[in-house]
Design an enzyme around this catalytic site. Sequence first.
Site, short mmCIF file in Angstrom:
data_model
loop_
_atom_site.label_atom_id
_atom_site.label_comp_id
_atom_site.label_asym_id
_atom_site.label_seq_id
_atom_site.Cartn_x
_atom_site.Cartn_y
_atom_site.Cartn_z
CB CYS A 1 -3.91 -15.95 15.98
SG CYS A 1 -3.86 -14.95 14.48
NE ARG B 1 4.95 2.06 6.65
CZ ARG B 1 4.52 3.20 6.16
NH1 ARG B 1 5.05 3.72 5.08
NH2 ARG B 1 3.51 3.84 6.72
CE LYS C 1 -2.30 0.73 10.09
NZ LYS C 1 -1.70 0.20 8.85
NE ARG D 1 -4.54 -8.28 7.29
CZ ARG D 1 -3.57 -7.71 8.00
NH1 ARG D 1 -2.93 -8.41 8.91
NH2 ARG D 1 -3.21 -6.48 7.77
CB CYS E 1 -9.51 -10.75 13.70
SG CYS E 1 -8.12 -10.70 12.55
CG ASP F 1 -9.11 -1.36 10.33
OD1 ASP F 1 -9.25 -0.14 10.12
OD2 ASP F 1 -8.01 -1.90 10.51
CB CYS G 1 -8.90 -11.13 18.20
SG CYS G 1 -7.21 -11.32 18.78
NE ARG H 1 -3.72 -0.05 2.29
CZ ARG H 1 -4.32 -0.78 3.24
NH1 ARG H 1 -4.05 -0.56 4.51
NH2 ARG H 1 -5.17 -1.73 2.91
CE1 TYR H 2 0.31 4.10 4.11
CE2 TYR H 2 0.69 1.91 4.99
CZ TYR H 2 -0.03 3.08 4.98
OH TYR H 2 -1.08 3.24 5.85
CG ASP I 1 -6.20 1.09 7.85
OD1 ASP I 1 -5.91 1.56 6.74
OD2 ASP I 1 -5.56 0.19 8.41
C1 LIG Z 1 -0.52 -0.60 8.80
C2 LIG Z 1 0.12 -1.01 7.59
C3 LIG Z 1 1.51 -0.86 7.40
C4 LIG Z 1 2.40 -0.26 8.46
O1 LIG Z 1 2.06 1.09 8.67
P1 LIG Z 1 2.82 1.97 9.78
O2 LIG Z 1 2.02 3.23 9.81
O3 LIG Z 1 4.21 2.15 9.33
O4 LIG Z 1 2.75 1.22 11.08
C5 LIG Z 1 2.04 -1.25 6.20
N1 LIG Z 1 1.29 -1.77 5.22
C6 LIG Z 1 -0.04 -1.94 5.37
C7 LIG Z 1 -0.82 -2.51 4.25
C8 LIG Z 1 -0.67 -1.57 6.55
O5 LIG Z 1 -1.98 -1.77 6.71
S1 SF4 Z 2 -6.23 -9.48 15.70
FE1 SF4 Z 2 -6.48 -11.13 14.15
S2 SF4 Z 2 -4.46 -11.46 13.34
FE2 SF4 Z 2 -4.18 -10.34 15.27
S3 SF4 Z 2 -3.90 -11.94 16.83
FE3 SF4 Z 2 -6.08 -11.45 16.78
S4 SF4 Z 2 -6.97 -12.95 15.37
FE4 SF4 Z 2 -4.76 -12.92 15.02
#
Ligand SMILES: *Cc1c(COP(=O)(O)O)cnc(C)c1O
Ligand code: SF4
Length: 311
Positions: A86, A77, A296, A95, A93, A253, A90, A73-74, A289
Site C-alpha cells: 500500500c 462475487r 456484511k 488485513r 488495517c 473490523d 494504515c 464469501r458471496y 462485518d
Molecule cells: C466486502 C466484501 C465483498 C464486497 O461486498 P459488497 O457488499 O458488494 O461491497 C466481497 N467479498 C468479500 C470477502 C468482502 O469482504
Molecule cells: S486499510 Fe490496509 S489494505 Fe487498505 S490501504 Fe490501508 S493498509 Fe492498505
Amino acid sequence: MILPLDKSRIERIINFYPMRINPYYLSLIKHANCPIGKQAIPDIREIDDVNIAGNPDPLCEEIQSPVTNLIHRYPDRVLFMVSAECAMYCRFCMRKRKVGYPSVVTDETRNIGIEYIKNNKHIQEVVISGGDPLLLEDQILDYILKGLRSIDHIEILRIHSRVPCTLPQRITKDLVDMLRQYHPLFINIHFNHPDEITKEASLACGALSDAGIPLGCQTVLLNGVNNEQNIIKTLMKKLLTIRVRPYYIHQLDVVRGNHHFKTTIEDGLDIMQSLYGISGLCVPQYMIDLPGGGGKVPLLPQYLKYDAVNI
Ligand SMILES: *Cc1c(COP(=O)(O)O)cnc(C)c1O
Ligand code: SF4
C-alpha cells in the site's frame, strides 16, 4: 515535517507491522496526534499484550479462501488480493496480518486466482483488492484486468484502492488510459477524514471520473480520528464535491493490533442519524462485518419516532 518519534519504540512495532508513510501523506500530517498522523504513525498499543493475544483473522478470510489470496464469501462475487503493498500502511488495517509483506502475493497466486475465477461460472463480479491494486505497475495491472475481462461470466470489475487518497500522484494519464479499456469498471476509494480531500486528491478523482469510472467511498469509523458527527458529515459532503459517492461507512473490523481504534456501534448509529436531512447523495450505508465470516450487514438508526407521527 519531522515527527517526534522514538526510534527504538517504532522499531519494536514495525517488527510486527511494517510502516510506510510517503512524502505526500506525510505532508498532510500536522502533528503525531492529528487525525492523519494517527492513521499512519505506529502506536505502541498495536503490540501490547492484549493485542498480541487478539485474533489476526476474526472474519475467517483464510478459511473462506479456496485458493491463496482469493476470498469467496458471496456466491456471485469474490475478493481478489492482487497486491500486498500500500502507499501508506494504515495502522488500523484489518488485513494487518498480510499487508506490507510483498512476498504474500506473487505472479503465481495471481494466475491461480484468475484460473479459479475462470472455472467458477457463478462469479459475476471481481473485487480487486489487496493491499492496494493501484500500486502495481501498469502492465501487471493491465495483465490482471485483461485476464478477468476475457472471462465470459465476469460482468463487473471493481477496484478497491486508497491510492487516490494516500498517493494521488499515482493516478497518471497512462494509468487512467489503461483502466478505461475495462468498463464496466468501478473504483471504491477509502477516505477517512475531510483533511484528506486535497487539491491533489480532487485531481486524481476527477481524472478517474472523466474516464467514466464511477467512484465510491468506503470510510472506516476510527476512534479519535473521525468518530464525530461533524467530521463525518463534512467528509460525506466534501466527497461529493470531488465526484465520489459515499458507499459504506464501516464499523471497524477489530483484529489483532488495532483494538485502540475501536468505536462503539452507538457512536456509529448516532453519526448515521446525524446524516438525516442532508442530501441523499451523501448518505452511505453503515455496515458491520460479522465475525466468523458471515458477511456484511447494514445497521440502521431508529429514524422514525412513532409517537411523533402518531401511528
Ligand atoms: C466486502 C466484501 C465483498 C464486497 O461486498 P459488497 O457488499 O458488494 O461491497 C466481497 N467479498 C468479500 C470477502 C468482502 O469482504
Ligand atoms: S486499510 Fe490496509 S489494505 Fe487498505 S490501504 Fe490501508 S493498509 Fe492498505
